[in-house]
Design an enzyme around this catalytic site. Structure first.
Site, mmCIF file in Angstrom:
data_model
loop_
_atom_site.group_PDB
_atom_site.id
_atom_site.type_symbol
_atom_site.label_atom_id
_atom_site.label_comp_id
_atom_site.label_asym_id
_atom_site.label_seq_id
_atom_site.Cartn_x
_atom_site.Cartn_y
_atom_site.Cartn_z
ATOM 1 N N SER A 79 0.822 -1.209 0.000
ATOM 2 C CA SER A 79 0.000 0.000 0.000
ATOM 3 C C SER A 79 0.859 1.264 0.000
ATOM 4 O O SER A 79 0.329 2.365 -0.157
ATOM 5 C CB SER A 79 -0.940 0.011 1.212
ATOM 6 O OG SER A 79 -0.204 0.030 2.422
ATOM 7 N N HIS A 80 2.185 1.120 0.166
ATOM 8 C CA HIS A 80 3.072 2.273 0.196
ATOM 9 C C HIS A 80 4.203 2.156 -0.818
ATOM 10 O O HIS A 80 5.138 2.948 -0.790
ATOM 11 C CB HIS A 80 3.664 2.460 1.600
ATOM 12 C CG HIS A 80 2.652 2.856 2.616
ATOM 13 N ND1 HIS A 80 1.756 1.958 3.165
ATOM 14 C CD2 HIS A 80 2.360 4.048 3.189
ATOM 15 C CE1 HIS A 80 0.978 2.576 4.027
ATOM 16 N NE2 HIS A 80 1.314 3.845 4.059
ATOM 17 N N GLU A 220 -4.544 1.290 2.289
ATOM 18 C CA GLU A 220 -5.188 -0.017 2.337
ATOM 19 C C GLU A 220 -6.648 0.080 1.898
ATOM 20 O O GLU A 220 -7.173 -0.834 1.258
ATOM 21 C CB GLU A 220 -5.068 -0.592 3.739
ATOM 22 C CG GLU A 220 -3.619 -0.923 4.107
ATOM 23 C CD GLU A 220 -3.415 -1.133 5.593
ATOM 24 O OE1 GLU A 220 -4.413 -1.051 6.349
ATOM 25 O OE2 GLU A 220 -2.279 -1.370 6.009
#
Length: 368
Positions: A79-80, A220
């Site tokens: 998610s990053h 997320e």
């Protein structure tokens, strides 16, 4: 008519390279799926560096952001990782963030360092203060770093882990864009307001904790929306303040909840104090993209504390932490924070970082 780069960018979808688990979480373990390729960390970092340079960052910022983003992808924090590239580039393309900003570092007391990121990214601002941080810790045993006018759009563990590898204890707070409701509220006030800390552990990798004060990170939620999977019950509310597990409703004017009810809400408040008010930066609800439609990086603040635990004669600090960790495992805790991240890192170092062929083609197109 040929579409603009911004229009094209907003249509891109950097899908997760790995199948999403039933409950998406930071540091999810990596698995190999059909159609996946493997790329080395250095090769991915090189491609990302070219992308950042092509979109108006300085060489220094490109180096730091590329290593950060590639590191998140390597360590399974999907998610990053490259999932965030469209958001980075939209903020650069719209002029919301200055990719060539030169941070202003002030050591205003023996231990207190103020950094004005000048509307640039937070990681290059933190790097610019490295020498001042080292000097403060060596001379006083502690450095407090207040960064303002900065854009933090990544995980926090890359900011604190390096200090733990030097035997130091590090703690950081970051606020952001208002997308979290206070406990009992119906409108967003807080950002996801993550906290991270890292500590050395004797004869082991540093223990690193990185978590949002919201039920889950905003990235997320975006992954759930991309996969059209519902959020866990109690995760958020829709635009009318009604409970919702629909990630699209949460993203379209809704908001997340804080974890742990009023207790998590109090910690989110603390993060606003530390990262927003104390640094002289913006509070999360003060963020407004204005005319920069499509920009995604919140302009807020970051507070970092770095402590030398050997001061005061505590030379056995790392051994004490190791003893505590052993006790946690003996008590039935199945794993320590960060273990999945380290497992993903080792997997990637041995076999390469998993990435879909489509994602790699898109990245190479942006780098060309």
């Amino acid at each position: 008519m040929r579409q603009s780069f911004a229009q094209w960018l907003r249509q891109q979808r950097f899908a997760p390279s790995r199948k999403l688990p039933a409950e998406i979480s930071r540091g999810a373990a990596m698995t190999t799926g059909p159609g996946e390729l493997r790329i080395s960390f250095n090769d991915l970092r090189s491609v990302l560096r070219d992308i950042f340079l092509n979109n108006g960052t300085s060489n220094v910022a490109a180096d730091i952001l590329a290593a950060n983003c590639a590191g998140c992808e390597r360590d399974g924090a999907i998610s990053h990782g490259i999932f965030r590239i469209p958001g980075y580039l939209a903020s650069l393309e719209t002029g919301w963030v200055d990719g060539k900003a030169e941070p202003d570092v002030e050591r205003i007391s023996p231990s207190f360092i103020r950094i004005d990121a000048r509307n640039g990214f937070a990681q290059p601002a933190l790097a610019a203060g490295a020498e001042a941080i080292k000097t403060a810790v060596e001379s006083t045993g502690i450095a407090i770093v207040a960064i303002r006018n900065s854009h933090h759009f990544s995980a926090l563990w890359p900011d604190v882990e390096p200090f733990a590898r030097e035997g130091l204890l590090a703690l950081t707070f970051v606020n952001g864009l208002a997308n979290v409701v206070p406990h009992g509220g119906h409108a967003p006030v807080y950002g996801t307001n993550p906290i991270a800390f890292a500590t050395p552990v004797a004869n082991a990798e540093p223990l690193v904790v990185d978590q949002a004060t919201s039920v889950m990170a905003n990235g997320e939620v975006r992954l759930h929306a991309l996969a059209n999977t519902p959020l866990p019950p109690g995760a958020g509310v829709d635009s009318a303040g009604r409970p919702s597990t629909d990630p699209h409703a949460v993203l379209a004017g809704g908001a997340l909840n804080t974890f742990g009810g009023y207790k998590g809400s109090s910690i989110a408040f603390l993060v606003e104090l530390m990262a927003g008010a104390l640094t002289g930066g913006q509070l999360s609800f003060e963020n407004d993209f204005g005319e920069c439609v499509g920009a995604q990086t919140p302009k807020a603040g970051q507070l970092l504390m770095v402590i030398d635990p050997t001061r005061g004669g505590n030379a056995g600090f790392a051994q004490r932490v190791s003893h505590l960790c052993s006790r946690l495992i003996d008590a039935g805790q199945d794993r320590l924070p960060g273990q999945r991240r380290y497992a993903s890192r080792l997997n990637a170092e041995r076999f390469g970082i998993p990435i879909s062929g489509d994602n790699l083609l898109q990245l190479k197109a942006l780098a060309a």
